[in-house]
Design an enzyme around this catalytic site. Structure first.
Site, short mmCIF file in Angstrom:
data_model
loop_
_atom_site.label_atom_id
_atom_site.label_comp_id
_atom_site.label_asym_id
_atom_site.label_seq_id
_atom_site.Cartn_x
_atom_site.Cartn_y
_atom_site.Cartn_z
N ARG A 153 22.14 69.14 29.13
CA ARG A 153 22.71 69.85 27.98
C ARG A 153 23.94 69.17 27.40
O ARG A 153 24.34 69.46 26.29
CB ARG A 153 22.99 71.30 28.34
CG ARG A 153 24.18 71.53 29.23
CD ARG A 153 24.48 73.01 29.27
NE ARG A 153 24.05 73.58 30.51
CZ ARG A 153 24.86 74.30 31.30
NH1 ARG A 153 26.08 74.52 30.95
NH2 ARG A 153 24.42 74.80 32.42
N THR B 211 30.71 73.97 36.34
CA THR B 211 30.40 74.05 37.76
C THR B 211 31.23 75.14 38.43
O THR B 211 32.46 75.04 38.49
CB THR B 211 30.69 72.69 38.45
OG1 THR B 211 30.27 71.67 37.58
CG2 THR B 211 29.98 72.59 39.77
N GLU C 112 28.21 62.58 38.64
CA GLU C 112 27.97 63.89 39.27
C GLU C 112 26.54 64.30 38.98
O GLU C 112 26.06 64.16 37.85
CB GLU C 112 28.89 64.96 38.66
CG GLU C 112 30.34 64.72 38.86
CD GLU C 112 31.17 65.76 38.11
OE1 GLU C 112 30.60 66.70 37.54
OE2 GLU C 112 32.38 65.60 38.10
N GLU D 250 35.28 66.03 47.29
CA GLU D 250 36.09 66.42 46.14
C GLU D 250 36.34 67.92 46.28
O GLU D 250 35.39 68.71 46.32
CB GLU D 250 35.39 66.12 44.82
CG GLU D 250 36.25 66.54 43.63
CD GLU D 250 35.74 66.07 42.27
OE1 GLU D 250 34.96 65.11 42.21
OE2 GLU D 250 36.15 66.69 41.27
N HIS E 166 28.65 63.87 34.25
CA HIS E 166 27.78 64.81 34.95
C HIS E 166 26.44 64.83 34.22
O HIS E 166 26.34 65.35 33.11
CB HIS E 166 28.43 66.19 34.94
CG HIS E 166 27.67 67.23 35.73
ND1 HIS E 166 28.16 68.49 35.95
CD2 HIS E 166 26.46 67.19 36.35
CE1 HIS E 166 27.29 69.19 36.67
NE2 HIS E 166 26.25 68.42 36.91
N ARG F 193 23.41 66.55 33.96
CA ARG F 193 22.83 67.83 34.40
C ARG F 193 21.30 67.77 34.33
O ARG F 193 20.74 67.05 33.50
CB ARG F 193 23.33 68.97 33.50
CG ARG F 193 24.75 69.38 33.77
CD ARG F 193 25.16 70.54 32.88
NE ARG F 193 26.41 71.10 33.35
CZ ARG F 193 26.50 72.10 34.23
NH1 ARG F 193 25.42 72.66 34.71
NH2 ARG F 193 27.67 72.53 34.62
N HIS G 293 32.89 66.36 28.19
CA HIS G 293 33.28 67.31 27.15
C HIS G 293 33.14 66.72 25.75
O HIS G 293 33.07 67.46 24.77
CB HIS G 293 34.71 67.79 27.42
CG HIS G 293 34.85 68.34 28.82
ND1 HIS G 293 34.52 69.63 29.15
CD2 HIS G 293 35.21 67.74 29.98
CE1 HIS G 293 34.70 69.81 30.45
NE2 HIS G 293 35.13 68.68 30.97
N HIS H 48 38.68 70.25 38.86
CA HIS H 48 38.18 71.45 38.19
C HIS H 48 39.31 72.36 37.77
O HIS H 48 40.06 72.86 38.61
CB HIS H 48 37.17 72.25 39.03
CG HIS H 48 36.20 72.98 38.14
ND1 HIS H 48 36.53 74.15 37.52
CD2 HIS H 48 34.96 72.68 37.71
CE1 HIS H 48 35.52 74.55 36.76
NE2 HIS H 48 34.55 73.66 36.85
N ASN I 92 36.86 62.88 33.06
CA ASN I 92 35.52 63.42 32.89
C ASN I 92 35.24 63.50 31.38
O ASN I 92 35.85 64.30 30.68
CB ASN I 92 35.46 64.81 33.54
CG ASN I 92 34.08 65.38 33.51
OD1 ASN I 92 33.39 65.26 32.50
ND2 ASN I 92 33.66 66.00 34.59
N1 PXP Z 1 35.01 67.57 39.16
C1 PXP Z 1 33.78 68.12 39.15
C2 PXP Z 1 32.90 67.89 40.34
C3 PXP Z 1 33.32 68.86 38.05
O1 PXP Z 1 32.09 69.40 38.05
C4 PXP Z 1 34.17 69.00 36.93
C5 PXP Z 1 33.70 69.77 35.74
O2 PXP Z 1 32.73 69.10 35.06
C6 PXP Z 1 35.44 68.40 36.98
C7 PXP Z 1 35.84 67.71 38.11
C8 PXP Z 1 36.40 68.45 35.83
O3 PXP Z 1 36.75 69.77 35.57
P1 PXP Z 1 37.55 70.13 34.25
O4 PXP Z 1 36.67 69.79 33.10
O5 PXP Z 1 37.79 71.60 34.38
O6 PXP Z 1 38.79 69.31 34.25
#
Ligand code: PXP
Length: 259
Positions: free
Chosen positions: A48, A100, A69, A150, A42, A44, A9, A213, A6
């Site tokens: 943001r 999330t 996402e 998921e 993601h 959003r 970040h 997550h 992901n």
């Molecule tokens: N899966 C989903 C659906 C998410 O919303 C997120 C967070 O953006 C993640 C995985 C990844 O989570 P993390 O950044 O805590 O590893």
């Protein structure tokens, strides 16, 4: 075990300064080189972190499948269909949340998800739903003809952090912080049990099972032991480690744990 990285970040860091650096697009080649299987982003509703331009450029340039996402929202699905990723993962979204929190409630959102599922099917895009490990939600995912679920690993990760990390660094409810360690161990066992049962029942219904997550280099091993989970989407911990050792090494380190 497949690894989805992901890369939101990276955009979080960029948006802290509201400039154009670092660019999440620069991560896509590195993810592939390091052995990642998928890019997760993601988009959003409030844009943001990742914005429309990021999503378009990532879609055009990535040579890995993109898992997009987004919220259960008509306008977002229209954009998703235009972007045409390999998979759309529906997530709940609240503007005030930092990340999330909790899974999508498929019982409450049945009608909306049903319509979206048909739109995605027509567009030949796989549907995944980000849900809490709960039998009702899994049954709903099946009746909505999702391809994937998921499983939200946030509760498991929070309990793990309370037990094994520096408590001062975690922001969890005071009630839970005051629990004796024995009770936390039981809670951890229960959280893992829920994930395990959910993965098994989803798999027996023919659903493909991902999870994510709050997963990190310490807590991921227990999740890897659940055979039915075939993909993890991980962001925060990989990007955090990359500050110190580079993104490629951080992904390789995670890859090495996913046996
Ligand atoms: N899966 C989903 C659906 C998410 O919303 C997120 C967070 O953006 C993640 C995985 C990844 O989570 P993390 O950044 O805590 O590893």
């Amino acid at each position: 075990m497949q690894l989805g990285v992901n890369i939101d970040h990276i955009a979080v860091l960029r948006e802290a300064r509201k400039i154009n650096d670092p660019d999440p697009l620069d991560a896509v080649g590195i993810v592939k080189r390091a052995g990642g299987d998928q890019i997760t982003i993601h988009l959003r509703e409030d844009r943001r972190h990742i914005n429309d331009d990021d999503a378009r450029r990532i879609m055009e340039n990535a040579t890995l499948p993109i898992n997009l996402e987004c919220a259960c929202d008509e306008a977002m699905i229209e954009i998703a269909c235009k972007l045409n990723p390999y998979r759309v993962t529906l997530v709940p979204e609240k503007r005030e949340e930092v990340t999330t929190e909790g899974g999508l409630d498929l019982i409450k959102n049945f009608q909306k998800v049903d319509t979206i599922a048909k739109q995605l099917k027509d567009a030949h895009i796989e549907l995944s739903v980000f849900i809490d490990p709960n039998a009702y939600q899994i049954k709903m995912a099946k009746s909505l003809q999702a391809n994937w679920i998921e499983l939200h690993t946030g509760s498991y990760a929070n309990i793990y952090a309370m037990l094994f990390s520096n408590l001062a660094k975690t922001k969890h409810s005071i009630d839970e912080l005051e629990l004796p360690r024995d009770a936390l161990h039981i809670k951890l066992k229960n959280a893992l049990e829920e994930l395990d049962q959910s993965a098994k029942s989803a798999c027996s219904l023919g659903l493909k099972v991902a999870a994510g997550h709050g997963l990190n280099y310490q807590n991921v091993t227990n999740i890897c032991a659940i055979k039915e989970i075939t993909e993890l989407n991980i962001g925060q911990s990989i990007i955090a480690r990359s500050i110190f050792c580079g993104l490629e090494q951080a992904i390789k380190d995670m890859r090495d744990l996913l046996v």
